[in-house]
Design an enzyme around this catalytic site. Structure first.
Site, mmCIF file in Angstrom:
data_model
loop_
_atom_site.group_PDB
_atom_site.id
_atom_site.type_symbol
_atom_site.label_atom_id
_atom_site.label_comp_id
_atom_site.label_asym_id
_atom_site.label_seq_id
_atom_site.Cartn_x
_atom_site.Cartn_y
_atom_site.Cartn_z
ATOM 1 N N GLU A 40 0.828 -1.207 0.000
ATOM 2 C CA GLU A 40 0.000 0.000 0.000
ATOM 3 C C GLU A 40 0.864 1.260 0.000
ATOM 4 O OE1 GLU A 40 -3.537 1.878 2.860
ATOM 5 O OE2 GLU A 40 -2.033 0.539 3.707
ATOM 6 N N LYS A 113 -10.430 2.851 -1.170
ATOM 7 C CA LYS A 113 -10.486 2.181 0.137
ATOM 8 C C LYS A 113 -11.762 2.558 0.891
ATOM 9 C CE LYS A 113 -7.393 1.467 4.142
ATOM 10 N NZ LYS A 113 -6.030 1.820 4.635
ATOM 11 N N CYS A 150 -5.554 -2.731 2.830
ATOM 12 C CA CYS A 150 -5.147 -2.744 4.243
ATOM 13 C C CYS A 150 -6.322 -2.908 5.216
ATOM 14 C CB CYS A 150 -4.312 -1.503 4.560
ATOM 15 S SG CYS A 150 -3.248 -1.727 6.016
#
Length: 279
Positions: A40, A113, A150
């Site tokens: 990431e 995200k 993540c």
């Protein structure tokens, strides 16, 4: 399909980090990898560990981004699929995003995200707007993949949504390490893996995570990037090694058959899941 996962430390230089990932991709492709995952926000040190206004200058629009075209061209030249993590600016909004380039260089679209953490050394809500793309399945030349980012990897709903869309492989570029607020500096590496291995088991899909490693500012990133099969077995492990490549063959025919045999999707009861749709 052969999957490659890159684990690395990173410097303060975006140019050096992009060059490092480019070299890693070329090495992975030489070893036969057809889908290659990077950590990431690899272009910089993990800046969200502190709230600094100047860090917003690291964000770029998708259209004018300084390195996305480098990886798009590389994907086409090497015939590899590349999910590329970047800090995206869209007018007045800022996102933690991934764009997926197919093995012919085609842009398959962006994922932003969805789950944004907020806590000591993970001050992401200061920087990132929660993603508005929804979860996605990318139908690449080599197979159907889903990509989370993540903190998304801790949420079973994210993995289930991508699996329901048809993804047989879930990829998670990550930046995770020390937890300073915990007495004794809690090491989350084992529970981090267990959470994702649970997604592999309950969805009968392959799972892979690419983490960074080493010291950045006040944080120690623990690496331990891995690939798990659709039964939850760890089939490749980077440990705490710097500049490390793991790669392994995936069998989507076997994965699809196993998924059907287990019956998890056959026996779902979405008519009873309304409680999942509220706070």
């Amino acid at each position: 399909m052969k999957l490659g996962v890159l684990q690395s430390s990173f410097s303060q230089s975006a140019e050096a980090n992009v060059a490092k990932m480019t070299d890693g991709i070329k090495k992975a492709a030489q070893e036969g990898a057809q889908v290659i995952l990077m950590p990431e926000l690899f272009a910089h040190h993990y800046f969200p560990q502190a709230e600094r206004g100047e860090s917003f200058t690291l964000a770029q629009s998708r259209e004018q981004h300084p390195f996305l075209h480098v990886f798009q061209k590389l994907a086409g030249e090497l015939n590899v699929v590349l999910p590329v993590s970047f800090f995206e600016r869209d007018r007045t909004s800022y996102f933690n995003s991934v764009v997926v380039f197919d093995a012919d260089g085609r842009d398959l679209g962006i994922y932003r995200k969805a789950h944004i953490p907020d806590g000591p050394w993970y001050e992401e809500k200061y920087y990132f707007t929660p993603g508005d793309t929804g979860f996605r399945c990318y139908d690449t030349i080599y197979g159907k993949i889903g990509v989370g980012i993540c903190w998304d990897q801790w949420f079973p709903e994210c993995a289930r949504a991508m699996a329901l869309l048809g993804a047989g492989l879930l990829l998670y570029p990550s930046a995770i390490g020390s937890e300073p607020q915990q007495a004794g500096s809690l090491d989350t590496s084992a529970m981090w893996r267990r959470a994702m291995v649970g997604h592999a088991v309950s969805n009968s899909v392959y799972i892979a995570a690419a983490n960074r490693v080493g010291r950045e500012g006040e944080m120690d990133f623990y690496g331990t990037s891995f690939i798990a099969d659709y039964t939850g077995e760890i089939i490749a492990d980077a440990g705490g090694n710097d500049d490390f490549l793991i790669a392994t063959e995936l069998d989507f025919t076997a994965q699809g058959q196993f998924q059907a045999e287990m019956g998890f999707f056959r026996d779902r009861r979405p008519d009873l899941y309304n409680s999942l749709l509220g706070r």
